[in-house]
Design an enzyme around this catalytic site. Structure first.
Site, PDB file in Angstrom:
ATOM      1  N   GLU A 352      -9.050   3.735  46.831  1.00 21.80           N
ATOM      2  CA  GLU A 352      -9.533   2.850  46.078  1.00 21.80           C
ATOM      3  C   GLU A 352      -8.926   1.605  46.062  1.00 21.80           C
ATOM      4  O   GLU A 352      -8.098   1.215  44.751  1.00 21.80           O
ATOM      5  CB  GLU A 352      -9.466   3.613  44.628  1.00 21.80           C
ATOM      6  CG  GLU A 352     -10.435   2.707  43.414  1.00 21.80           C
ATOM      7  CD  GLU A 352     -10.317   3.563  42.175  1.00 21.80           C
ATOM      8  OE1 GLU A 352      -9.480   4.482  41.857  1.00 21.80           O
ATOM      9  OE2 GLU A 352     -11.073   3.261  41.309  1.00 21.80           O
ATOM     10  N   HIS A 377     -13.502   7.965  45.987  1.00 17.52           N
ATOM     11  CA  HIS A 377     -13.717   6.675  46.431  1.00 17.52           C
ATOM     12  C   HIS A 377     -13.735   6.278  47.734  1.00 17.52           C
ATOM     13  O   HIS A 377     -14.816   5.899  48.462  1.00 17.52           O
ATOM     14  CB  HIS A 377     -12.797   5.679  45.796  1.00 17.52           C
ATOM     15  CG  HIS A 377     -13.052   5.629  44.278  1.00 17.52           C
ATOM     16  ND1 HIS A 377     -14.193   5.065  43.501  1.00 17.52           N
ATOM     17  CD2 HIS A 377     -12.224   6.089  43.016  1.00 17.52           C
ATOM     18  CE1 HIS A 377     -14.245   5.200  42.291  1.00 17.52           C
ATOM     19  NE2 HIS A 377     -12.930   5.757  41.946  1.00 17.52           N
TER      20      HIS A 377
HETATM   21 ZN    ZN Z   1     -11.723   8.325  39.173  1.00 17.57          ZN
END
Ligand code: ZN
Ligand code: NAG
Ligand code: NAG
Ligand code: NAG
Ligand code: NAG
Length: 504
Positions: A352, A377
């Site tokens: 992320e 992510h």
């Molecule tokens: Zn999260």
């Protein structure tokens, strides 16, 4: 067919075509074939649609073409600016009705809408508020006025406070603004990733006094399941942190108590909604903590998993990757389960970040080396071809949360989200919402909208949606028996959805 063998067969085909009729203009059949092959490679590209599904697919295509003509195009804009536009979109309305399967990436303290928190939780008796000097708030339920705390002058009881106000609605709206990142002017409020994350972490602290009050906590989980259920979601995997629930007299429960409440409330919800499958919990710890603290949490998770195997799915590290410890930094703690020969599945947030090439960016590689079950992510995954290939062959799905990535400033125009590459490449993906309270969403329909209309572009079709929904069951932590049950239930709902919406 692997991409390599398909590549070779295409070359052979091109040679044959050229022997037969070598013209200067590209062969239109060859062009068709290439486009078809590419489409069949995308997520849902091999899903065979029934005639009724094809009908709905055509309808969706036409709606999407119209949507793309809207100016400004909603997925190109910040979600906070276009939420009201999306709410009116016919594509969005269809997505709301669509059975979307499971929500696999949501954090427990950001599960429920800010409206409910203010209009229900803060209206209960014994709710105190403290206004922090830097502008945020803290809540506490207490039988008597709590002692002053660092950073704020004094606690006021909310019912007394409201009784003296001329405009209670305006006050309540200001409280809602305290509990969400949602704002009309996101550019000014969050000019940088640092600014967005700072507010983000601060809101979690503001939320904690509200949602960890035991009576609120129980209703809060129920309300969270209801908001998902109302958006046609049938199962939840929730990242649950380390905070412990408290009572009015100050008694604090242990973490096992919270797990039991998750189990009990889920059961209660299922009794009232028999077509809901349930929920499981991913035990999480903040990555800003020390290796020894994380080690202790891993040990606790192993113990909890032994005691509550039905409710506890595994373990994760949460918090901002760019500033917290990397997976490699915690390698000693994370090796514990395999050293002790205990099974503790990992569900790591990884990648992320847009810090390509740094230690943080290597989290996607390390998550896979630690045999993670899914990748939270995976924004950075496309920069790691080997990790990407490994994830695909092992069936490690990416949990794609587009609105979260946009609000936390990894990408602004969602058409540029790297998951577009993953989608056209047929990578295993599930769609989720991360922190509905903070982003002003409920359920998964908003994130599905951004994926379907923005990231997937005009090529994403009903097959893509169908596969994304099925993926959420396929890549869940449910036992194979429960997966079969969930898939059958989902299929029934899907058939009904198709029958009801393919007519017009
Ligand atoms: Zn999260
Ligand atoms: C809050 O919600 C619960 C559960 O739905 C309900 O029983 C309660 O009456 C509500 N409380 C307030 C103050 O609205
Ligand atoms: C939080 O609520 C207080 C009290 O109404 C208000 O003064 C403050 O502006 C709010 N903070 C935000 C970020 O909206
Ligand atoms: C959960 O339910 C069980 C069975 O009804 C009950 O014994 C237990 O006390 C409940 N746990 C909590 C924390 O409410
Ligand atoms: C990951 O799985 C492989 C294959 O099952 C195993 O050899 C390896 O020890 C595992 N690694 C960790 C860190 O658990």
């Amino acid at each position: 067919m692997s991409s390599l063998s398909w590549h070779i067969s295409l070359q052979v085909f091109l040679m044959l075509v050229c022997i037969k009729e070598c013209m200067l203009m590209p062969d239109p059949h060859q062009r068709d074939l290439m486009l078809k092959q590419e489409l069949s490679q995308q997520v849902g590209g091999r899903v065979e649609l029934t005639p009724a599904e094809q009908h709905l697919d055509t309808l969706l295509y036409q709606l999407k073409v119209k949507e793309m003509a809207i100016s400004p195009f909603p997925p190109a804009k910040h979600f906070f600016k276009v939420r009201h536009v999306i709410q009116k979109s016919p594509v969005f309305k269809l997505l709301q009705k669509m059975p979307k399967g499971a929500a696999l990436h949501i954090h427990s303290s950001a599960l429920v809408s800010a409206d409910w928190l203010v209009l229900n939780a803060t209206y209960r008796p014994h709710c105190y508020i403290c206004f922090m000097w830097e502008g945020s708030v803290r809540f506490l339920f207490s039988a008597r006025t709590p002692f002053p705390r660092l950073g704020c002058s004094f606690w006021s009881r909310l019912d007394t406070l409201r009784a003296g106000l001329s405009d209670v609605t305006a006050f309540d709206n200001s409280l809602m603004r305290n509990l969400t990142l949602f704002t009309d002017d996101s550019e000014t409020a969050y000019p940088t990733q640092d600014a967005a994350w700072k507010r983000f972490e601060e809101i979690f602290v503001a939320l904690s006094g509200l949602v960890t009050y035991a009576p609120v906590f129980k209703d809060y989980i129920y309300q969270g399941l209801k908001e998902l259920y109302d958006d046609n979601i049938m199962y939840l995997e929730l990242r649950v942190g380390q905070s412990r629930a408290y009572e009015l007299d100050g008694t604090v429960h242990d973490k096992a108590w919270s797990l039991e409440v998750y189990r009990n409330i889920t059961e209660q919800f299922r009794e009232n909604h028999p077509d809901f499958i349930g929920s499981r919990v991913i035990y999480s710890i903040h990555r800003s903590l020390s290796v020894s603290t994380v080690k202790q949490a891993v040990q606790e998770a192993i113990e909890m998993q032994r005691k509550y195997p039905d409710i506890l799915a595994g373990f994760d590290l949460v918090g901002r990757e760019d500033t917290g410890g990397s997976i490699w930094y915690f390698r000693e703690a994370l090796s514990l389960p395999s050293e002790l020969k205990k099974n503790l599945p990992f569900f790591f947030h990884a990648g992320e970040t847009d810090l390509d090439g740094t230690e943080v960016d290597r989290n996607v590689v390390d998550a896979l080396l630690f045999n993670t079950s899914r990748i939270g992510h995976g924004f950075a995954l496309v920069h790691h071809p080997l990790a990407k290939e490994l994830a695909r062959t092992r069936g490690v799905a990416v949990e794609l949360c587009p609105i979260s990535n946009q609000v936390l400033k990894l990408v602004s125009d969602l058409r540029n989200h790297p998951a577009g590459v993953l989608i056209s490449d047929g990578h295993p993906i599930v769609v989720s919402s991360d922190d509905p309270t903070l982003f002003g969403t409920t359920g998964l329909s908003y994130d599905f909208y951004e994926v379907f209309v923005g990231i997937g572009g005009l090529s994403a079709n009903l097959g893509t949606l169908k596969e994304l929904a099925m993926n959420s069951i396929r890549y869940s932590s449910l036992s194979s028996q429960l997966k079969d049950k969930a898939m059958m239930l989902w299929q029934e709902k899907w058939n009904k959805f198709i029958a009801e919406n393919s007519k017009s």
